[in-house]
Motif scaffolding. Structure first.
Motif, PDB file in Angstrom:
ATOM      1  N   SER A  81       0.825  -1.213   0.000  1.00 44.68           N
ATOM      2  CA  SER A  81       0.000   0.000   0.000  1.00 44.68           C
ATOM      3  C   SER A  81       0.858   1.262   0.000  1.00 44.68           C
ATOM      4  CB  SER A  81      -0.902   0.043   1.239  1.00 44.68           C
ATOM      5  OG  SER A  81      -1.955  -0.867   1.148  1.00 44.68           O
ATOM      6  N   LEU A  82       0.341   2.280  -0.625  1.00 46.60           N
ATOM      7  CA  LEU A  82       0.956   3.604  -0.594  1.00 46.60           C
ATOM      8  C   LEU A  82       0.700   4.197   0.791  1.00 46.60           C
ATOM      9  CD1 LEU A  82       2.289   6.029  -2.009  1.00 46.60           C
ATOM     10  CD2 LEU A  82       0.011   6.687  -2.807  1.00 46.60           C
ATOM     11  N   VAL A  83       1.764   4.419   1.537  1.00 43.87           N
ATOM     12  CA  VAL A  83       1.673   4.982   2.884  1.00 43.87           C
ATOM     13  C   VAL A  83       2.183   6.412   2.833  1.00 43.87           C
ATOM     14  CG1 VAL A  83       2.437   4.777   5.283  1.00 43.87           C
ATOM     15  CG2 VAL A  83       1.979   2.707   3.934  1.00 43.87           C
ATOM     16  N   LEU A  84       1.369   7.342   3.320  1.00 43.64           N
ATOM     17  CA  LEU A  84       1.699   8.762   3.254  1.00 43.64           C
ATOM     18  C   LEU A  84       1.690   9.396   4.634  1.00 43.64           C
ATOM     19  CD1 LEU A  84      -0.670   9.882   0.336  1.00 43.64           C
ATOM     20  CD2 LEU A  84       1.767   9.307   0.172  1.00 43.64           C
ATOM     21  N   LEU A  85       2.607  10.325   4.835  1.00 44.86           N
ATOM     22  CA  LEU A  85       2.571  11.206   5.990  1.00 44.86           C
ATOM     23  C   LEU A  85       2.229  12.583   5.449  1.00 44.86           C
ATOM     24  CD1 LEU A  85       2.972  11.778   9.001  1.00 44.86           C
ATOM     25  CD2 LEU A  85       5.380  12.241   8.483  1.00 44.86           C
ATOM     26  N   ILE A  86       1.021  13.044   5.764  1.00 39.06           N
ATOM     27  CA  ILE A  86       0.570  14.364   5.319  1.00 39.06           C
ATOM     28  C   ILE A  86       0.910  15.361   6.426  1.00 39.06           C
ATOM     29  CG2 ILE A  86      -1.406  15.754   4.569  1.00 39.06           C
ATOM     30  CD1 ILE A  86      -1.058  13.435   2.687  1.00 39.06           C
ATOM     31  N   GLU A  87       1.584  16.447   6.060  1.00 41.53           N
ATOM     32  CA  GLU A  87       1.956  17.467   7.034  1.00 41.53           C
ATOM     33  C   GLU A  87       1.576  18.842   6.511  1.00 41.53           C
ATOM     34  OE1 GLU A  87       5.780  16.489   9.381  1.00 41.53           O
ATOM     35  OE2 GLU A  87       6.199  15.953   7.283  1.00 41.53           O
ATOM     36  N   GLY A  88       1.031  19.651   7.408  1.00 42.04           N
ATOM     37  CA  GLY A  88       0.700  21.016   7.052  1.00 42.04           C
ATOM     38  C   GLY A  88      -0.228  21.637   8.065  1.00 42.04           C
ATOM     39  N   GLY A  89      -0.122  22.926   8.220  1.00 46.53           N
ATOM     40  CA  GLY A  89      -1.022  23.651   9.114  1.00 46.53           C
ATOM     41  C   GLY A  89      -0.935  23.194  10.552  1.00 46.53           C
ATOM     42  N   GLY A  90       0.232  22.671  10.950  1.00 46.72           N
ATOM     43  CA  GLY A  90       0.387  22.214  12.323  1.00 46.72           C
ATOM     44  C   GLY A  90      -0.155  20.822  12.586  1.00 46.72           C
ATOM     45  N   SER A  91      -0.627  20.130  11.553  1.00 47.36           N
ATOM     46  CA  SER A  91      -1.162  18.774  11.707  1.00 47.36           C
ATOM     47  C   SER A  91      -0.309  17.784  10.948  1.00 47.36           C
ATOM     48  CB  SER A  91      -2.598  18.689  11.184  1.00 47.36           C
ATOM     49  OG  SER A  91      -3.457  19.484  11.936  1.00 47.36           O
ATOM     50  N   ARG A  92      -0.288  16.555  11.452  1.00 42.42           N
ATOM     51  CA  ARG A  92       0.367  15.432  10.772  1.00 42.42           C
ATOM     52  C   ARG A  92      -0.608  14.263  10.813  1.00 42.42           C
ATOM     53  NH1 ARG A  92       6.247  14.478  13.123  1.00 42.42           N
ATOM     54  NH2 ARG A  92       6.118  12.956  11.474  1.00 42.42           N
ATOM     55  N   VAL A  93      -0.807  13.627   9.657  1.00 46.98           N
ATOM     56  CA  VAL A  93      -1.715  12.484   9.580  1.00 46.98           C
ATOM     57  C   VAL A  93      -1.037  11.391   8.774  1.00 46.98           C
ATOM     58  CG1 VAL A  93      -3.960  11.673   8.759  1.00 46.98           C
ATOM     59  CG2 VAL A  93      -3.759  13.947   9.743  1.00 46.98           C
ATOM     60  N   LEU A  94      -1.097  10.172   9.288  1.00 43.41           N
ATOM     61  CA  LEU A  94      -0.538   9.008   8.620  1.00 43.41           C
ATOM     62  C   LEU A  94      -1.666   8.254   7.929  1.00 43.41           C
ATOM     63  CD1 LEU A  94       2.028   7.245   8.226  1.00 43.41           C
ATOM     64  CD2 LEU A  94       1.309   5.991  10.279  1.00 43.41           C
ATOM     65  N   LEU A  95      -1.520   8.011   6.625  1.00 47.75           N
ATOM     66  CA  LEU A  95      -2.500   7.254   5.842  1.00 47.75           C
ATOM     67  C   LEU A  95      -1.820   5.977   5.375  1.00 47.75           C
ATOM     68  CD1 LEU A  95      -3.972  10.218   3.774  1.00 47.75           C
ATOM     69  CD2 LEU A  95      -4.928   9.163   5.834  1.00 47.75           C
ATOM     70  N   THR A  96      -2.398   4.819   5.728  1.00 49.06           N
ATOM     71  CA  THR A  96      -1.705   3.543   5.533  1.00 49.06           C
ATOM     72  C   THR A  96      -2.351   2.586   4.558  1.00 49.06           C
ATOM     73  OG1 THR A  96      -2.848   2.564   7.414  1.00 49.06           O
ATOM     74  CG2 THR A  96      -0.732   3.649   7.866  1.00 49.06           C
ATOM     75  N   GLY A  97      -3.443   2.944   3.911  1.00 50.16           N
ATOM     76  CA  GLY A  97      -4.115   1.989   3.033  1.00 50.16           C
ATOM     77  C   GLY A  97      -4.530   0.785   3.855  1.00 50.16           C
ATOM     78  N   ASP A  98      -4.159  -0.401   3.384  1.00 54.72           N
ATOM     79  CA  ASP A  98      -4.455  -1.639   4.111  1.00 54.72           C
ATOM     80  C   ASP A  98      -3.172  -2.319   4.562  1.00 54.72           C
ATOM     81  OD1 ASP A  98      -7.190  -1.488   4.066  1.00 54.72           O
ATOM     82  OD2 ASP A  98      -7.442  -2.827   2.353  1.00 54.72           O
ATOM     83  N   LEU A  99      -2.160  -1.549   4.877  1.00 55.52           N
ATOM     84  CA  LEU A  99      -0.871  -2.101   5.295  1.00 55.52           C
ATOM     85  C   LEU A  99      -1.073  -3.070   6.460  1.00 55.52           C
ATOM     86  CD1 LEU A  99       2.220  -1.823   4.824  1.00 55.52           C
ATOM     87  CD2 LEU A  99       2.208  -0.140   6.667  1.00 55.52           C
ATOM     88  N   GLU A 100      -0.550  -4.288   6.297  1.00 59.10           N
ATOM     89  CA  GLU A 100      -0.694  -5.312   7.336  1.00 59.10           C
ATOM     90  C   GLU A 100       0.589  -5.513   8.119  1.00 59.10           C
ATOM     91  OE1 GLU A 100      -2.022  -8.559   4.931  1.00 59.10           O
ATOM     92  OE2 GLU A 100      -4.074  -7.837   4.898  1.00 59.10           O
ATOM     93  N   GLU A 101       1.729  -5.364   7.467  1.00 61.11           N
ATOM     94  CA  GLU A 101       3.021  -5.543   8.117  1.00 61.11           C
ATOM     95  C   GLU A 101       3.919  -4.383   7.766  1.00 61.11           C
ATOM     96  OE1 GLU A 101       4.920  -9.297   7.542  1.00 61.11           O
ATOM     97  OE2 GLU A 101       3.034 -10.397   7.625  1.00 61.11           O
ATOM     98  N   ALA A 102       4.699  -3.941   8.747  1.00 60.80           N
ATOM     99  CA  ALA A 102       5.626  -2.829   8.502  1.00 60.80           C
ATOM    100  C   ALA A 102       6.980  -3.357   8.094  1.00 60.80           C
ATOM    101  CB  ALA A 102       5.758  -1.982   9.758  1.00 60.80           C
TER     102      ALA A 102
END
Length: 172
Positions: A151-172
């Motif tokens: 899965s495409l895993v993203l760390l979105i950053e901006g405006g003082g916020s950070r959000v991790l989007l992981t799709g359906d990632l099962e194992e790191a």
């Protein structure tokens, strides 16, 4: 009797909000909408709902409510139908500028014509708006593993916020 429209505005969760941005999930994590300071929007996956449900009952009303002027970017985490089957309808209706995805998705899916296709891998950064970026954390090189683990895993950053989007990632 079950609803003909499984999504409604009551199924929207706010993940992060600031003075100039809002991040929402729509019906489970299969559709995530990021509204940017310039009143454009980004989708992370498009879900598997009937196109009239997504357009008429959820996405379009949410975009209007949030003051969105254009859908700029669609990120596709992986090619499972519960994340991508509404893609043609969303592209047709909202005309995004680009689709950003992994090499595996690009190789296995027929993407709709129109938007620029950007293939990313770990370490890439995608500018979404002034001061808002998406850093690609995965997938790395190679094509091993399940679609979920690629899965495409993203760390979105901006405006003082950070959000991790992981799709359906099962194992790191």
């Amino acid at each position: 009797m079950p609803s003909q429209h499984p999504l409604d505005l009551e199924r929207i969760d706010v993940l992060a909000a600031g003075d100039d941005h809002v991040l929402l999930t729509v019906d489970d994590p299969d559709v995530t909408l990021l509204v940017l300071p310039d009143h454009s929007a980004v989708l992370y996956d498009v879900g598997s709902i009937d196109r009239s449900d997504l357009e008429g009952h959820v996405l379009t009303p949410v975009l209007r409510r949030e003051g969105v002027r254009c859908l700029d970017t669609i990120f596709l985490s992986h090619a499972d139908l519960d994340h991508v089957s509404a893609l043609d309808a969303v592209v047709s209706r909202h005309g995004p500028r680009r689709i950003v995805t992994t090499e595996r998705v690009w190789e296995t899916m027929t993407l709709p014509p129109g938007p620029e296709v950007v293939v990313v891998r770990r370490g890439d950064r995608v500018e979404l708006s002034a001061g808002v970026t998406a850093e690609v954390l995965a997938p790395g090189p190679g094509n091993e593993g399940s679609d979920n683990d690629r899965s495409l895993v993203l760390l979105i950053e901006g405006g003082g916020s950070r959000v991790l989007l992981t799709g359906d990632l099962e194992e790191a």
